[in-house]
Every structure is written in C-alpha cells, then in structure tokens.
Design an enzyme around this catalytic site. Structure first.
Site, mmCIF file in Angstrom:
data_model
loop_
_atom_site.group_PDB
_atom_site.id
_atom_site.type_symbol
_atom_site.label_atom_id
_atom_site.label_comp_id
_atom_site.label_asym_id
_atom_site.label_seq_id
_atom_site.Cartn_x
_atom_site.Cartn_y
_atom_site.Cartn_z
ATOM 1 N N GLU A 66 -11.699 -3.431 -0.189
ATOM 2 C CA GLU A 66 -10.757 -4.383 -0.339
ATOM 3 C C GLU A 66 -11.692 -5.911 -0.220
ATOM 4 O O GLU A 66 -12.605 -5.717 0.270
ATOM 5 C CB GLU A 66 -9.707 -4.736 0.689
ATOM 6 C CG GLU A 66 -10.332 -5.067 2.092
ATOM 7 C CD GLU A 66 -9.570 -6.101 2.772
ATOM 8 O OE1 GLU A 66 -8.866 -6.997 2.001
ATOM 9 O OE2 GLU A 66 -9.200 -5.893 3.882
ATOM 10 N N HIS A 102 0.903 -1.357 -0.297
ATOM 11 C CA HIS A 102 0.009 0.226 -0.008
ATOM 12 C C HIS A 102 0.827 1.276 0.140
ATOM 13 O O HIS A 102 0.399 2.504 -0.239
ATOM 14 C CB HIS A 102 -0.865 -0.012 1.261
ATOM 15 C CG HIS A 102 -1.805 -1.076 1.193
ATOM 16 N ND1 HIS A 102 -3.265 -0.617 0.705
ATOM 17 C CD2 HIS A 102 -1.905 -2.484 1.429
ATOM 18 C CE1 HIS A 102 -4.105 -1.985 0.655
ATOM 19 N NE2 HIS A 102 -3.177 -2.944 1.111
ATOM 20 N N ASP A 136 -7.316 -1.959 3.763
ATOM 21 C CA ASP A 136 -7.412 -3.219 4.150
ATOM 22 C C ASP A 136 -8.186 -2.930 5.777
ATOM 23 O O ASP A 136 -7.900 -1.899 6.419
ATOM 24 C CB ASP A 136 -5.971 -3.938 4.316
ATOM 25 C CG ASP A 136 -5.468 -4.215 2.969
ATOM 26 O OD1 ASP A 136 -6.150 -3.958 2.047
ATOM 27 O OD2 ASP A 136 -4.286 -4.671 2.995
#
Lengths: 599, 676
Positions: free
Chosen positions: A203, A73, A178
């Site tokens: 996600e 990320h 997430d």
C-alpha cells in the site's frame, strides 16, 4: 517462460475497493475484495467481469485472501461470493473473521435501510459468504492445495490485520494490505522476515508523507480537544467503529484520568461495547504492553467513555463524541456534523484519510459550503482539523518494509498516482529494484526464472563436497552426474548409479596407442626406465611397476613390447579408457618425446 | 542420526536428536516425583509435622534423625524438596542448537538447561505453552520460596548411607543429580530465550532442517513436532489427545510418511476412562458437600481444571449445589483464568465460535461473575475473610508436598466428612498421602488423563504408518502391576525401539538424497533423452555451489575460446588432474553406420588433421565371435567393436581424438548415456 501477472481491479493508483488479481505459477489468487467509499453506483465494487468474461469465478480463482476488516478491503465480499458467485476458499485472520460480518451488516443497513438501495446483498448473503471463510493464524503455513501455500504476518494497522505471503515452489509474492510500521497504544508494528519475494505489493497511502513523531501528534490532538472543551465547545471525531476509535479512546481515557476532566466522552452506535469485547478476547493481537498487563487491567474497559444517545447531540455544554463512519459520508457522524457545523465554538477532528467524494474529503480540502441532499447548502463554521492517526506506514515505513522483505520487484497500490510516482522513483533509486504502479485493469507481467529442485544422491554430493575442499580458484570444478526424470520425480545421481538403476550396461571405450621408442635393451628394462621416468615427472600421481612388467599410472596401463621387425625399437602400448583420456593422451605425448638417457 | 535419552520419565521426556548437522532437544521435562520423598512444606506451622520422630537405623544409630523423619512407617527427608533433573552428562548441552517444547508440562526443567549448561540456542514454543508454562513455574517458585526452610539435607544422599535406608528412599535413582527449585530470575531468563511459534509454521534451522509444530489436542497450545529435511521425516509425538476437551483437535494427517516416529507422553492411567472419572468426580463431590463436608481437589492451575469447572458449571444447579462456594487458590489463579479466555485460536471449534459472538470461550467467566467461583492468590489475605464451609477448594500442588493444599490436608484430614479427590495423574495418590497418615478424611482417586491410550495409539500408528517407532521402554511391556495385560503396551511392526534414561539410540535411518537446486539457465541447457517409457535421462555437468547448507548447480563457465590457435598451450604441457570424473558411456555402436560415417568426407565440426578433408577409403570390416573389427589400414588403426566395449588401437593419438570426434554424430543415434 514462467511469469507473475498482477492486475488491480481496484486500488490501482487509487484508494478504495482494494482488489488485486495475482497469477503465480499457474495459480490465481485474489487479494482483498473491497468497496469504494467515494461512489454509490457500480463503481463502488471492483469490476469482476474482468474475470467472469471468460468463465466462473470459482473455476478461475484458487483462493481469495482478505487482509483486514476495513470495508475498502472486504466490503464487496458478499456481492462477490453470493451475487457474482464464488464458492472457493476465502482466507482471513480470526479477528477479521469475527469483525468483518458486523461491519458488512452495518454497511448493508446504511445502504439499504437508510439510502434505500435495491439489489444490494442481504444479511443472509453475508452469513453464507462467511461460511466460506477459513481462519488463518499468524505465521502458519496454510496449504491451499498441493502447490499453493500462504502465510500471514502481523501488519499492525487494525486488530487482526495481516500481510500475506503467497508462494508456489520457489516463487512468491507478498501483499501487505494496510500496515503500520510503528507500534501505537494498542497495536504492535508490522513485521516480516527477509523472505525475498519475487514481488512485494505494498500500500502507499502515505507515499510522500513523513510523519513527525507520534508523541507530538498526540499532544496536538489532546491540546485541541482540551481547548475546545474548555471553551464549552463540542468535539466531533468521526471514526470507524474499530481501529482508530480504540486507539483514541485509550488516549483520551488516560488524558481525562490524568487531568481529572469532567466533560463527557461518548461513543456512538451500539457497536462500541461489542467492539471492545473483541479487543478483550483477541488480546494476543494487541501490543506487547497490553498483552503484558491485561490480567491486572484490561485497557479496553473504559471508565470515561460512555455510550452515545442521539438526544445528547442537542444537549448544551462541552462533550467529545466519537461517531461512525470515519469519512463523514453517511450515518451518525454525518448527522452530528450537520447539527454542529454552524457553531464556530465546535470542532471536528478528522483522524484519518478521507476518500475523494466524501464530505470528509471536501471539508479537509477547505470547502466551507457543502451541498447536501435536497439542494440544501450547509455552511461549515466549526473548526476543521486533520490529524493523521490512521495507522498506515508513512514513506519511511514503506521503505523500511521493502528493506525488511528484500523483494526483487515492488508494486504500489492503495495510493494516489502522483504520490506513487514519487515513491516509485525513491524505491528504484534506493533498492535498485523495478517498481510498478498499474492503474485498475492494467496488467503488470514479471518474468520469473524459478530454479528446479531435484534430489541429489548423497554419495555424489559428498564426493563432490569432499573434493571441493581443495582450494582451486582458477577453474571451477565440474560435477558430472545423470539426471533421472521419472514422472515428476527428479533425481541427480552418479553415472554409475544411473546405469545400475536402469539396468543398462556400461559401454567401455578404450584407446590404445602405440609409441615407438628407440631402445636396444630388453623390454623389461625399458619398462623400468619408463617407470622411473614417469615416477620422477608425475609426483602427484600413483605410478606403479607391476610384477608382470607393466607400468600403471593411476588406471592407465603401459606395456613394453619388442618390435616385430626392428630389435632396436621397443613399442610401448599405452592404454586407457575414455574416462582417463586427458591423462592418457598426456602420457602418450610425454613418452613420444623419448626417455631421458640413463645415467 | 542419534537419539540421546536424558529422561527416564515417559510423560516428562527430554531427548536430544542429532539430525543432519543440527542438535535438537525435544522437550525439557522435570521429574517431580522425587518430591514425594520429602516432608510437606506447611504454610502454617504444623505441630504434627514438626513433632515427627527422627528416623534411626536398626542398630539404633540415630545420626540421620535430623534429616529423616518417620510418619506412619514411612521415612521422609526433612528438607527443601528437590527435583530429578534430566541427564546433563550424556551429551554436552552447550552444543544444543534448539529446544522444541511440546506442552507446558514438558518445559518445567527449562531453567536448569538454559541457565546452567552453557546453552546458547533458541527455544521454540507456542504462546499458550509459554504463558501457562510461566504460570506453572511461577506457582512452583512461589510455593517453595514462601516457606523458607533452613535445613537442607544431604547426608542421606551418600551412596553408602542410602543403601541402608528403607524403601522407597533406598531405591530412589540419581539422587546426586537432584536439585532445588530455580528462582524467578532464572525462570525469566529462560523464558526470554523462547521464540513463539504457531501451529503449521515452518521454521528453518540453518537451512538444513525444517521443524513444524502441530496441534496435539492435549492442552492449550500443546504440539507435536515434525522435524524434516527434504527426504527424511521424524515425527515427535508427545502428550497427545483424541478426546474432545477444550484444546484444538490433534492434527494426525501431518504425521503421515514418517521415517521415525518418537512416541512419548501416553496416558499414565491406561485403565481409567476420563469420562467416567469426571462423572465419579462430580458425584463424590456433591455427596460430600451434601453431607456437610468439604472437598479438596489438589490440582495444577491450568489444564484439566478448566474442563472440571465447565462440568461443574453444567452440574451445579441440577445437583443443588448453587449455594456451595467454589474456591480456586493459587498465586496464578487469576492469570490462569484470564489467559484461558484469550487463546481463541488454540481452542476447539466450539469454543472458537463463541469468540465470534463475542463471548468468553470458557463458562468459568460466568461462574466468577455470579460469584459461584472465587479465586485467591493464597489462603492468606482476602480468602480468610470470605472462607465459608462446606466448600470445594481447588488448589496445588498435586504432590501434596507444597502449596496451599498442605494447609487444607492438615485442616480437613481429621474429619471423615471431608473428601480429597485426586484428579491429576502425575503422582501416586497413596504416596502423596503418606506423610498425612493416619487420615480420617475420605480419599477418592479419579485420575483424569486425556492423553492417548494404547488402543488409540495402535489406531494412530496404523493410520500414519511410520517406518519405525521409538518409545520409552515402559511402553514396550505391560505395566509392572498388571503384567498379564499385554494390551497395555505398544504393538507395532517392526517392534518399537525402546530407550531408557542415559541411553543413546542410533536411529535406523539411511539418508540417501539431498535437495539441490538446478538454476534455470542450466536447466534450459539440459537435453533429456527418453530411455524407457516415462523415464528420461539427461547428463549434467555443472558447477556446485554450497552456502548455508543449500546446494545450487550452476551452468559451467563457457570454455575460453582459443583466440589464436597457436598461442594456446598444448594440452599436454599441463599435467591433467586425474580426479576429474568423466561420465560413463552406455549403448552400442551400429557398425554399418559407423563405417559409413568414417567413409564420409564431411565432418562436423571439421577435423583439422583429417587428411584432405575426406574420409577413409580403405576400411575393412571383419566379423569376430563377439562383434567386429574395423581396420583403417593406411592409418594403421584397428577398432574392435563389441556389444559392451570398443577398443581403438593406433599409433597416433591424434587419430584417437579424431575418432572421438567422429563419435559425436553417432552418439545421438546411439542409446547413449552421458555422451556430450
């Protein structure tokens, strides 16, 4: 037509290098800037040429948001900001800001020092990149500019992980990053309010999985570790330095204490102690229980977990080793794995998801002969176990979050296409909203219809609200007003006020209708008859007989006059303004039917 | 818009604001100066205190001698200390929707309000305010409960008796409302009603009002509050500081453009400079210990103590004090020291960057590690074993009426080697010391109050430019003891509106607008006309929907098209509702064009009753003094046209309708308002 456009540059029908472009009300936001664990060529970073084709990143993007410190990320961030070139703001939470540079440096070391990659970002670039970061606190509304605002929500997953709401006017997008919907041993559960975004980007790592209870998984895990240690085997648990590592350390620590076990537990790399320091300083980001008890006992001060030394790998006897990185794609975990793989007494436990192309993914899919560098073949005899400890929401959790936020549309990223397909159908069925799952580089366009906020004068509003109290379900009552638009200031006022403010004179439009009545009596008497007739018919209206002989119904004036030629006929002059037209013409037609005979 | 003022204490405010449909309590301060009228609660039996003589009236009547004791000419109530609550009768407190807390010192009355008034709302506060507020309450309850006192004096409160007492008891206000301390159970229940908020978080109240906490720079998690709707803004400034100490700096910019700024919590010692006070504190401290004496610092368990410890951290070695033990004694000492280290996001920039290293933000962690600073829950237990003299003791309570400090006053008061240094500004030190007189101990007064002083206030007001300022009456005049210092009051234009306890202020507010949302379909149908350069108008006819205090305008439903013209009832069968408001007209009618249109035969839409579908052939136009008269002879219709009015006179109201329809093509050419 206003619209929201979403283009994943990474994480579209894939896990890895999360990077999603969102255009909302003319603002461009980049969500995450990650690397891909499964590639070591160009594909490891998102394809920023998608933007740079048409100009500079800084000109195009209003801001960049990083959801959490995992490298998939944030791993491309220094490349993006320092090598491609971006000088705008980068938003992340404080723990992410603290931990992100350490992981980036770690990543850089493995790539450059160990693998010898050239043209990689440098330590200085990581530092320069971090200077562009602005810390965001939970629930704080950050005004990026006059129109664009962002807000962070708690996401669980790892320390400092956040979901972000991106809002311009009445349009909004929520990006989950997430997240985890169930609290664990050191973090709380993700939470969002009913913010009803136009779009929820979520996600979908575990799009099709519904996990059994956490308790069972923990018991299973402990049993397997315990059994292996009992029979003198070694347990390797590949983890990322921060996140599951702390979770499993807490789990083992309490188990060791309860069972009074003696086998050593090691944690690889010097990161551990430092990592645990971060957890101690960011206690408000952990779960309720740890926050409540940290004064008495800080859960991140471990008694049984000790630092690992490379030499320990060859020492005899049972042990448990946490080693980084988590997908066995490089570094210490891979080294230890190679040493221990040949012995069937040993065990490797993969506690999380592994990206395609990594050693972790290979052994989990049943491969027992691995081709290593230099054409070596490694035979895996040790036991391979998979236990889902990754702190991602499962299908149930994802549905739960969609239910919480009540979005108008859902878009899936960070998952495998096949699994997404299943979840997409489920979401569309259950919530009756459209669900999208674009591939990388594919754009989803959602038309929006934002309402326009204006100021209504309180006088006009109150007048309407007061009348609105009368129940009249048959026909909705109309509010009439004038919208004054001056620059970007929109105000809705009554017509009178608008005229007054703009210095305009009212144009009075008046109608007078002559009604001929057969009546031989004097005009005054005719007027009296008209008055009593109207009074009896119009019970709800104000009917008055004025001293000068005229009759009024509300503001409508009725006068009786003699006919110039016919003395047996009287002329009624019914006069009203445009505003009273309905009542005026009603009265005219009523009077034309004649007056009831005087009794 | 009204402000109900429930507390007269300028730094411990409690006000209730009625704004739109909401009732918002601003802070919940507890005035503890009332405890100065009571005898100290000793932890260890004190022969001196228990042998104080009872007080009797001048005529020798001693019926109060059980309740009142005399010490060095001062009279004290011998009873469980009591606190002065905010006014509870001025407004029905069960109607309060929310309570906004600005800092941990201003929430000490919370359990009295949330537990005993029927309050059912929500309290909003930052996490540090709640955690440290809890510690302050816990300490207070602990101090009072661990010294059970059988006696509860109430006789003296009788109005007729109170009159006869000496000052300051005689002048004590609202004694009937004084209450004993709450219990831990009440504290927990009160704190459970708090919802945590972060700086710059926008909190919607019933869709009508939005409240937002802003950093105020005074303490960990301390906040000012913005209370606003779309067109009105009230700023509530309480306990703010512009000095760089440990908390995040004050957010001033967000206070701009306020209609009303409520200003409370200024410095209580405007003449003392906090920096020089800290210097004096250090030098007096080292002087005393170097001479073999002990130093007592009465303090709260959180706040300025962190800064003092940090100063000492830098000062200890250079002043040669490294062998002197520093003790911090409080039932919450450990928690306070630990909590201070985990609130990184609420700290000033320097301290935040430490966390990234990662290092604890406050250096007292190192003082503890190196054993220079030791903390204990009380003087009992471990402390009595470790206790070494000379030493420095930080302990509460600053009123010197309860807590471990009472013991040290009794212990060290008789020796002139020892020093007590007052740093907390909440209590007048001479009054605090009164029940310990005569004292041999040195007394140093270095009040450290980092809150805004009057110079800073006037600068702040110039910068944020509120339309009106509201403040406690104490701030609108110089302090009573320094009546010549006109610089020690708020100076602003227009003059600040002042309040005192139990007063209700009508705030000078004129709400004129409210936000309303125009739905996109309606917005698309609007036809704006430019009236002046840059100013456009559009007529709006729409259906108003109001839900949860939010207003929405939707397009009017399409009129049901008459399917068969004959079936439809004539309009005149229904009595029309005269309350329907019709738009007004403006502009003027160009006569020539008007006549031409009347002459033309084609009409859009076609007028069914216009004879043979062609226009009027016999139109005559006459000029008059003010305009024109248009005559349609055959139709017996006369139309007077003037600049600001048009009057149509005819026999047949169907004619009127026709002319109205004729107006349609005209209107768009007119500078015309509101014509459809």
């Amino acid at each position: 037509m206003p619209e929201i456009r979403v283009t994943p540059l990474g994480a579209g029908q894939d896990v890895g290098r999360s990077c999603i472009l969102v255009s909302i009300a003319g603002k461009n936001v980049m969500l995450d800037c990650g690397m891909h664990m499964g590639f070591s060529d160009d594909r490891r970073f998102p394809d920023f040429s998608y933007i740079t084709r048409s100009g500079r990143l800084t000109d195009f993007l209003d801001c960049v948001i990083i959801s959490h410190f995992h490298l998939d990320h944030c791993g491309a961030l220094p490349y993006f900001s320092e090598m491609v070139g971006y000088d705008g703001p980068i938003y992340m939470t404080q723990p992410t800001q603290a931990i992100c540079p350490i992981l980036l440096e770690d990543y850089r070391k493995i790539a450059v020092d160990k693998k010898g990659e050239a043209n990689f970002f440098t330590s200085q670039m990581i530092k320069d990149c971090m200077k562009k970061v602005v810390a965001v606190h939970l629930h704080q509304t950050v005004q990026v500019d006059d129109e664009l605002e962002i807000k962070a929500y708690y996401a669980g997953h790892v320390l400092g992980a956040a979901m972000f709401q991106i809002k311009v006017g009445s349009e909004s997008v929520v990006y989950t990053g997430d997240y985890n919907m169930t609290p664990d041993r050191h973090l709380g559960a993700a939470w969002i309010d009913k913010c009803r975004p136009n779009l929820l980007i979520t996600e979908s790592t575990y799009a099709t999985t519904i996990r059994d209870s956490k308790r069972c998984r923990e018991r299973d895990f402990l049993k397997k570790v315990h059994e292996t240690v009992e029979r003198g085997g070694k347990v390797l648990i590949p983890v990322f330095a921060l996140g599951r590592a702390q979770e499993l350390c807490i789990l083992l620590e309490t188990f060791w204490e309860r069972m009074d076990l003696k086998a050593p537990i090691y944690f690889s790399t010097g990161l551990t102690e430092k990592a645990n320091h971060y957890y101690k300083l960011f206690i408000p980001w952990t779960n309720q229980k740890i926050r409540k008890t940290f004064v008495q006992r800080n859960m991140f001060e471990f008694k049984h977990v000790k630092a690992f030394d490379r030499a320990f790998a060859d020492s005899p006897g049972p042990m448990v080793v946490f080693a980084t990185p988590g997908m066995l794609h490089a570094g210490q975990s891979l080294q230890i794995f190679r040493k221990w793989a040949g012995n069937e007494k040993n065990m490797v436990i993969m506690p999380g998801y592994c990206v395609q192309g990594t050693v972790g993914h290979k052994i989990l899919s049943g491969q027992r002969k691995l081709e290593m560098e230099g054409r070596q073949v490694l035979e895996v005899k040790m036991q391979v176990e998979y236990m889902s400890f990754s702190a991602h929401a499962d299908a149930k959790g994802i549905m739960q979050l969609v239910g919480q936020a009540e979005p108008e549309n859902v878009l899936l990223v960070h998952g495998e296409a096949k699994k997404m397909e299943f979840l997409k159908q489920k979401i569309e069925q259950e919530f009756r909203v459209s669900c999208y799952m674009p591939a990388n580089g594919e754009t989803v366009t959602l038309p929006t219809s934002p309402s326009i906020p204006v100021g209504i004068s309180l006088g006009l509003l109150k007048r309407e609200l007061a009348q609105g109290l009368l129940p009249d379900s048959k026909k909705p009552r109309l509010l009439h007003g004038t919208l004054i638009m001056k620059d970007s200031n929109f105000r809705l006022v009554s017509s009178e006020q608008a005229l007054k403010e703009l210095g305009l004179a009212e144009h009075q439009l008046r109608f007078t209708c002559r009604v001929h009545l057969h009546d031989t009596r004097k005009e005054q008497e005719t007027a009296v008859r008209v008055y009593s007739h109207l009074k009896s018919v119009l019970k709800d209206h104000c009917v008055q007989h004025l001293p000068d002989g005229s009759v009024t119904v509300e503001s409508i004036l009725i006068q009786a006059a003699a006919h110039s030629e016919d003395p047996g006929t009287k002329v009624l002059l019914v006069s009203w303004t445009y505003q009273d037209e309905e009542l005026g013409s009603y009265l005219t037609s009523l009077l034309k039917k004649g007056l009831p005979q005087a009794s | 818009m009204k402000l109900y003022c429930l507390s007269g204490h300028p730094t411990l405010p409690c006000n209730v604001l009625k704004f739109k449909s909401t009732t918002i309590m601003l802070d919940c301060g507890l005035d503890m100066t009332s405890t100065l009228n009571f005898l100290p609660l000793p932890l260890v039996q004190s022969p001196r205190l228990s042998n104080l003589p009872g007080w009797s009236l001048k005529d020798g009547n001693a019926f109060l001698d059980k309740e009142l004791k005399e010490c060095s000419g001062h009279v004290f109530v011998d009873s469980v200390p009591e606190f002065c609550l905010p006014e509870t009768e001025l407004i029905d407190l069960s109607t309060v929707d929310v309570i906004l807390i600005s800092n941990y010192h201003c929430m000490m009355a919370l359990p009295y309000i949330t537990e005993h008034t029927g309050f059912t709302g929500t309290v909003y506060a930052t996490e540090p305010s709640v955690q440290i507020g809890r510690l302050l309450m816990e300490e207070l309850v602990n101090f009072i409960e661990r010294v059970p006192k059988a006696q509860s004096a109430s006789l003296w409160k009788n109005k007729d008796i109170q009159r006869l007492l000496p000052s300051p008891l005689k002048d004590a206000v609202e004694v009937s409302t004084w209450r004993r301390c709450y219990t831990m159970q009440e504290v927990n229940s009160a704190l459970s009603k708090i919802q945590l908020v972060g700086y710059s978080q926008k909190i919607e109240l019933f869709g009508a009002v939005q409240v937002t906490p802003l950093s105020s720079g005074y303490a960990l998690g301390s906040s000012n509050w913005i209370i606003q709707s779309h067109y009105e803004k009230v700023s509530y400034v309480s306990g703010s500081s512009l000095l760089t100490t440990h908390p995040q700096p004050m957010d001033q910019a967000s206070l701009k453009n306020s209609d009303v700024l409520i200003l409370t919590g200024l410095t209580q010692i405007p003449t003392a400079n906090p920096d020089s006070m800290v210097g004096e504190f250090c030098s007096n401290l080292s002087l005393t210990v170097r001479n073999g004496g002990n130093v007592l610092v009465p303090c709260y368990p959180s706040g300025v103590i962190y800064d003092l410890l940090e100063c000492l951290y830098q000062y200890i070695d250079s002043a040669g004090l490294s062998s002197i033990p520093f003790y911090f004694i409080s039932p919450v000492a450990n928690s306070s020291l630990e909590f201070s280290q985990i609130f990184a996001e609420w700290l000033c920039h320097n301290k935040q960057t430490k966390v990234y290293l990662p290092e604890p933000p406050f250096p007292h962690a190192e003082l503890i590690q190196t054993n220079k600073l030791k903390h204990y829950p009380s003087i009992h237990g471990d402390f009595s074993n470790d206790f070494r003299q000379p030493c420095v003791v930080f302990t509460g309570h600053p009123s010197l009426r309860f807590g471990d400090v009472v013991h040290f006053m009794e212990l060290w008061g008789k020796s002139s080697l020892n020093t007590v240094i007052f740093t907390e500004p909440d209590f007048t030190y001479l009054e605090a010391l009164a029940p310990y007189q005569p004292l041999a101990m040195k007394c140093i007064y270095c009040p450290i109050d980092t809150r805004l002083n009057f110079i800073q206030v006037s600068k702040l007001l110039k910068e944020v430019q509120p339309l009106h300022v509201v403040c406690p009456e104490q701030y609108t005049q110089p302090p009573p003891a320094q009546s010549h210092r006109i610089d020690l009051m708020i100076d602003c234009q227009p003059p600040a509106m002042s309040y005192r306890r139990a007063e209700v202020l009508a705030l000078p507010f004129k709400r004129r607008y409210e936000k309303i949302e125009i739905m996109p379909e309606l917005a698309d149908s609007l036809v704006p006309m430019e009236i002046k350069p840059g100013v456009s108008l559009a007529t709006v006819s729409a259906v108003l929907h109001t839900k949860d205090n939010k207003h929405i305008l939707q397009p009017p439903p399409r009129p049901a098209q008459p399917t068969g013209g004959k079936k439809r009832k004539r309009a005149s069968d229904d009595i029309p509702d005269c309350k329907v408001l019709k738009p007004l007209l403006s502009g003027s009618i160009p006569v020539e064009q008007f006549v031409q249109t009347l002459e033309k035969s084609t009409q859009h839409p076609p007028v069914p009753f216009l004879l043979e579908q062609h226009g009027f052939s016999d139109i005559k136009v006459e000029d008059t003094a003010k305009g024109h008269i248009v005559l349609l002879q055959e139709a017996e219709t006369l139309i007077q046209i003037e600049e600001d009015s048009t009057h149509i006179i005819c026999d047949n109201d169907e004619m009127l309708r026709m002319i109205r329809i004729l107006r349609i093509p005209l209107s768009s050419k007119l500078r015309c308002l509101c014509l459809k």
